[in-house]
Design an enzyme around this catalytic site. Structure first.
Site, mmCIF file in Angstrom:
data_model
loop_
_atom_site.group_PDB
_atom_site.id
_atom_site.type_symbol
_atom_site.label_atom_id
_atom_site.label_comp_id
_atom_site.label_asym_id
_atom_site.label_seq_id
_atom_site.Cartn_x
_atom_site.Cartn_y
_atom_site.Cartn_z
ATOM 1 N N LYS A 83 0.843 -1.202 0.000
ATOM 2 C CA LYS A 83 0.000 0.000 0.000
ATOM 3 C C LYS A 83 0.877 1.250 0.000
ATOM 4 O O LYS A 83 1.954 1.258 0.624
ATOM 5 C CB LYS A 83 -0.909 -0.026 1.239
ATOM 6 C CG LYS A 83 -2.013 1.032 1.246
ATOM 7 C CD LYS A 83 -2.905 0.870 2.477
ATOM 8 C CE LYS A 83 -4.015 1.918 2.511
ATOM 9 N NZ LYS A 83 -4.893 1.740 3.688
ATOM 10 N N SER A 102 -9.727 1.888 2.728
ATOM 11 C CA SER A 102 -8.826 2.680 1.914
ATOM 12 C C SER A 102 -7.820 1.834 1.134
ATOM 13 O O SER A 102 -7.211 2.333 0.205
ATOM 14 C CB SER A 102 -8.076 3.679 2.802
ATOM 15 O OG SER A 102 -7.255 3.001 3.728
ATOM 16 N N SER A 137 -10.028 -0.615 6.852
ATOM 17 C CA SER A 137 -9.453 -0.347 5.536
ATOM 18 C C SER A 137 -8.857 -1.562 4.835
ATOM 19 O O SER A 137 -8.560 -1.497 3.647
ATOM 20 C CB SER A 137 -8.378 0.733 5.636
ATOM 21 O OG SER A 137 -8.982 1.988 5.764
#
Lengths: 530, 506
Positions: free
Chosen positions: A71, A161, A185
């Site tokens: 990420k 996210s 997330s």
């Protein structure tokens, strides 16, 4: 964030995505998939080129040759100029980290190959991956056309996210990916993209190198297509780290293990041949939290929940209803605490030492006033949603509002932690007295009343279209997190496992366990998947 | 002069200045001292705490707030803070924690300072002021709390016009903030309190406490009230960045005078932050109450609570050196030193132990005189602290022994001391050999040399014989010169006198 960047595009060419090939991706196949699919999915925002990957020495470890995605808020270091740790933000668009996160080091030592950085909501703030400077990532799954008008078919959100990581894993661009989970997330995008998403106990994986959002809630999470893959990654990265004072020490880990494995069924479950037993989960008690049966829950999510419970029951689990009376307060408490910490953690993006720096226009005689420079830099560097959350977080911490928002939220957090402790059979290792006492009790044949894991939906419904909610009240979108935030508030491990589909869109179910009980939670989760 | 000073100091007894002079006004004072810890590394990073190295050379990830970096508490700083609170006879708290204090400024890379707002590491304790500080009474000034916190970066103005430069070396260096209760009543008490705190913290190795270079900084809260009223009834103003004992005295007096002036004119004192202008001797407004920032204190989620066991506290207590009052008494009793020598040594970190290691086998008076005059003379010439000097106990010991055994003269000894303090590592014996020094103790040889000198200077000889006593020093000096400093002055003096006497008898 401009929505004009989201193409209204037909998605027929992606309909075949849900049929996965059975062999896991290799670095070569991942490269191939990235080049074909990433332009439409926008999952990787930077990716390493074959030449660069060829130069990378691959360590000989349990993850040897696994292509992995990281990420964009987890620090990586490479020779590539494009390897930025941008957090999906304009403020860090060209920021190269001078050091690499402990968790990425651990992955590489185990033989994993980092393919690139994945898309995300700016600084982790969002549930649909729409708040990103790179534009949204898209869900590889697409629903059946509802009517004949092709303009009605929009891309689905991969969730946020960690939307890029979820989309990348779901489309075979990598075998596993790291995400971060502050309030869901990792689990929400995993559920919406039909993969496994695991948020470990707070402190299991070092946060050193994870750019913080809400430090007391942030955990590095693992996403993969199967629970077994998640387990292998978890074993490689769940280590003590002296660079993170909140990372569990070796002492605490072994203490928890001792307690966790002293349950009678634990040894059987951890042994290799448990899959063959007829009732492999016999002796395990699963709790169904009443308070998760919320108004917003869709019929399909409810069905999946029931079926999940039946499945576990058929495998030998005892299913009981439990109550966590204050769970309904979790969402407001979470948003108060997470935003307060965010306003603090994001104060450093002032343009003085790194990242974007903007000078104010010629509005004054001399622009020596530092606060105007900060204001200009932050107004231009941080997106609308991040600014909204910083402002809210700043407000709830202010002298006037602290008593009404921040302090009560802290109290709610403690109450919720206590309520979780009260439903689990395994005592919380952080309260030493109860822990020792229960262990002694077990040793002499006693059995605690509580449950070993909780089962509840990950999301209230399947992935929404990307364009939905454009004009909507922002607060309404925060409701997406209602099922996931309690685990972050309590610091307990939780995993989302794909259990079915509705209109071709995946549905996920969550299992959560006592703080530190990660290993056995993962073992149980292997049986949940369809 | 000193007598007079003492007398004057004793005069302004309890209720200095306005309490008596200005129609029954009294003042209430509380102090906040920021003290830099003598730890080698910063409070939350392994970077060196030497903030005056080249700009931005001692900066680790967390000091520059690099995204993803995390603080790591330096246990040495915790230990020093514990020493400080124990030295003040307060209590180390079993549980303490860190908080974030938010404000935007380029001296604050994180956007917040990590401090201990809610649960400080130390509470309680006191410093007693009395006769030794020149007060005509004695009183205790109590410590409210002692907390660990980060120092800020240094911002440098006016080097490049239009730019402000930031040096992050100091960012994150460990400080303790010591907050007193409002027990202080006069400017003089405040100054004496600070002085005594400096002595204590230096003595127990917590800090250098130099106000000149900022390793100790002082903020003062001042309010006034009319005699007979509640002593906390006045509105207080905070005076920031008072950088010497003299400034502390003057600033408090000036502020008391300003507040009394306002009140007697029927106006009100506003709660505000003020600075002190030493040239005009007045305080000036720096920040009004309305402009006071909201620091939004929040527990720091990156740093777990600090749990301290009783055993650990006892261990720190055991390693604490004798406190200054006890040291003073003991030095007087055990070595019979003068008050001046004792004060000089107690005020220099490490000096008492340095002295005592030398004095065990030697004449303490002699050792004390060498340490306080010769060694300190060199230290002040070099603007150096004893702890930073290369001079060792062994070196000075051998030097003093050689001197006592008449192996070298005192002039030679002083020369060697300078060389040792320059970094010479050879021993006294080796140096004597290298320089070919021997003490000339052959009386007949000295007599021969002295005779030559007298013969060459008949005018001075006859002058002396006519009663011009000062001629004697000239003749002794000339003779010493002729022996190249190798003769002992007392020998030369004795022989020259003998020769002159025999000349007058002739």
């Amino acid at each position: 964030m401009s929505f004009s960047r989201i193409p209204r595009r037909l998605v027929h060419h992606r309909c075949c995505l849900t049929t996965h090939s059975n062999s896991p991706p290799t670095v070569d196949s991942a490269l191939e998939t990235i080049s074909q699919r990433n332009p439409s999915l926008n999952a990787f925002v930077t990716s390493r080129v074959p030449a660069e990957l060829a130069e990378t020495a691959v360590a000989d470890g349990p993850l040897k040759g696994w292509p992995v995605g990281i990420k964009a808020n987890i620090a990586t270091v490479s020779n590539s100029d494009t390897d930025v740790t941008s957090c999906g933000s304009h403020a860090l668009q060209s920021y190269k980290s001078p050091f690499q996160a402990t968790v990425v080091d651990a992955l590489e030592r185990a033989g994993a190959v980092v393919m690139g950085k994945t898309n995300m909501d700016e600084f982790g703030m969002g549930s649909k991956n729409t708040y990103s400077i790179y534009g949204p990532a898209r869900n590889p799954h697409t629903s059946e056309p509802q009517d004949k008008d092709p303009c009605q078919i929009y891309d689905r959100s991969p969730g946020g996210s960690s939307g890029g990581s979820a989309a990348a894993v779901a489309s075979n661009m990598c075998r596993a990916a790291l995400g971060s989970d502050t309030g869901g997330s990792v689990r929400l995008p995993a559920a919406w993209c039909g993969i496994v998403g695991f948020k470990p106990s707070y402190g299991r994986i070092s946060r050193y190198g994870l750019v913080p959002y809400g430090s007391s809630l942030d955990t590095v999470g693992i996403m993969a297509r199967s629970v077994q893959d998640v387990q292998q990654v978890f074993q490689a990265v769940s280590r003590p780290d002296t660079r993170d004072m909140t990372c569990m020490t070796e002492l605490l880990r072994s203490r928890i293990n001792m307690g966790s494995q002293s349950r009678p069924w634990a040894a059987r479950l951890l042994s290799q041949n448990d899959m063959e037993a007829e009732k492999p989960l016999a002796g395990i008690r699963i709790g169904i939290p009443r308070e998760c049966w919320v108004e917003e829950l869709s019929a399909s999510a409810l069905d999946a929940w029931k079926q999940g419970a039946e499945r576990l029951s058929a495998l030998g689990c005892e299913i009981v209803a439990v109550s966590l009376p204050h769970l309904s307060n979790a969402l407001p408490a979470y948003y108060t605490l997470a935003l307060a910490e965010a306003s603090s953690n994001l104060a450093r993006y002032d343009g003085v030492r790194y990242g974007l720096r903007k000078e104010p226009g010629n509005r004054g005689p001399k622009n020596l006033d530092a606060s105007r420079k900060y204001a200009e830099t932050r107004s231009q560097g941080l997106g609308a949603e991040v600014q909204r959350r910083i402002l809210l977080g700043t407000y709830v911490m202010s002298d006037a509002a602290c008593r009404h928002f921040y302090l009560p939220s802290q109290r709610i957090r403690r109450v919720i932690q206590t309520e979780f402790d009260s439903v689990f059979a395994l005592p919380n290792a952080l309260s030493s007295e109860a822990f020792e006492k229960t262990l002694l009790d077990w040793a002499s044949g006693g059995r605690s009343a509580g449950v070993d894991a909780l089962l509840f939906p990950t999301a209230t419904d399947t992935a929404p279209p990307l364009l939905e909610g454009r004009e909507e009240n922002t607060a309404a979108s925060y409701v997406n997190d209602v099922m996931t935030v309690p685990a972050n508030l309590a610091g307990i491990p939780a995993i989302s496992v794909p259990v079915g589909h509705k209109d071709r869109m995946p549905i996920g179910l969550q299992l959560a366990a006592q703080y530190g009980d990660d290993e056995l939670l993962l073992q149980i989760a292997r049986y949940l998947g369809a | 002069m000193r007598q007079l000073e003492k007398l004057l100091r004793r005069l302004p007894a309890r209720g200095f200045g306005y309490s008596t002079a200005s129609g029954g006004w009294r003042s209430t004072v509380g102090l906040e001292l920021h003290v830099q810890l003598l730890a080698k590394q910063k409070l939350f990073s392994a970077a060196s705490a030497k903030w005056n190295d080249g700009p931005n050379t001692n900066v680790y990830m967390v000091d520059a707030s690099i995204p993803g970096s995390l603080p790591r508490l330096n246990p040495h700083c915790v230990q020093l803070a514990a020493r400080a609170i124990l030295g003040l006879k307060g209590q180390v708290q079993p549980v303490s924690s860190f908080d974030r204090k938010h404000y935007f400024y380029l001296d604050q890379p994180l956007g917040y300072q990590i401090t201990q707002q809610f649960f400080p590491i130390g509470k309680g304790g006191f410093i007693e002021l009395g006769q030794a500080e020149g007060l005509g009474y004695s009183k205790k000034v109590h410590i409210h709390q002692l907390q660990l916190e980060q120092d800020t970066a240094k911002s440098i103005h006016d080097v490049y016009p239009g730019h402000v430069l930031a040096d992050l070396n100091r960012a994150g260096v460990g400080l303790i903030e010591i907050v007193t209760r409002p027990d202080i009543e006069t400017a003089e008490e405040a100054a004496q309190f600070v002085r005594k705190m400096q002595v204590l913290l230096r003595h127990i190795g917590v800090s250098n406490c130099n106000m000149e270079d900022g390793s100790m900084r002082c903020d003062v809260n001042v309010s006034v009230y009319r005699d007979g009223n509640d002593r906390l009834s006045g509105t207080r103003c905070e005076l920031k960045n008072l950088n010497s004992l003299k400034v502390i005295r003057s600033a408090i007096d000036a502020e008391v005078s300003r507040q009394v002036g306002l009140l007697t004119a029927g106006k009100e004192v506003e709660q505000e932050t003020r600075g002190f202008d030493a040239r005009s001797g007045t305080t000036f407004l720096t920040r009004s109450k309305e402009a006071a920032p909201d620091y939004r204190y929040m527990p720091d989620p990156d740093i777990p609570e600090v749990h301290i066991s009783r055993n650990w506290v006892e261990e720190v207590q055991r390693t604490l050196p004798e406190l200054p009052e006890m040291t003073r008494e003991r030095l007087k009793k055990q070595y019979n030193l003068t008050k001046e020598d004792i004060e000089t040594m107690i005020n220099e970190p490490g000096c008492v132990s340095f002295f005592e290691q030398l004095a065990t086998t030697r004449d303490p008076k002699r050792v004390a005189s060498w340490v306080t005059s010769e060694v300190f003379g060199q230290l002040s010439y070099r603007a150096q602290r004893l702890a930073d000097s290369p001079l060792t106990v062994a070196q000075l010991g051998e030097l003093l022994d050689s001197l006592a055994n008449n192996a070298i003269t005192s002039a030679q000894a002083k020369q060697l001391l300078i060389e040792f303090m320059d970094g010479e590592t050879r021993s006294t014996a080796e140096l004597i050999k290298a320089y070919g020094w021997k003490v000339l103790d052959d009386d007949s040889l000295i007599r021969q040399i002295a005779k030559d000198i007298l013969d060459k200077h008949p005018k001075e000889v006859s002058g002396y014989l006519k009663g011009q006593a000062r001629r004697l020093n000239f003749l002794i000096g000339k003779t010493m010169q002729a022996t190249k400093g190798q003769a002992r002055p007392q020998d030369v003096s004795r022989i020259v006198k003998e020769l002159l006497e025999s000349a007058s008898a002739d």
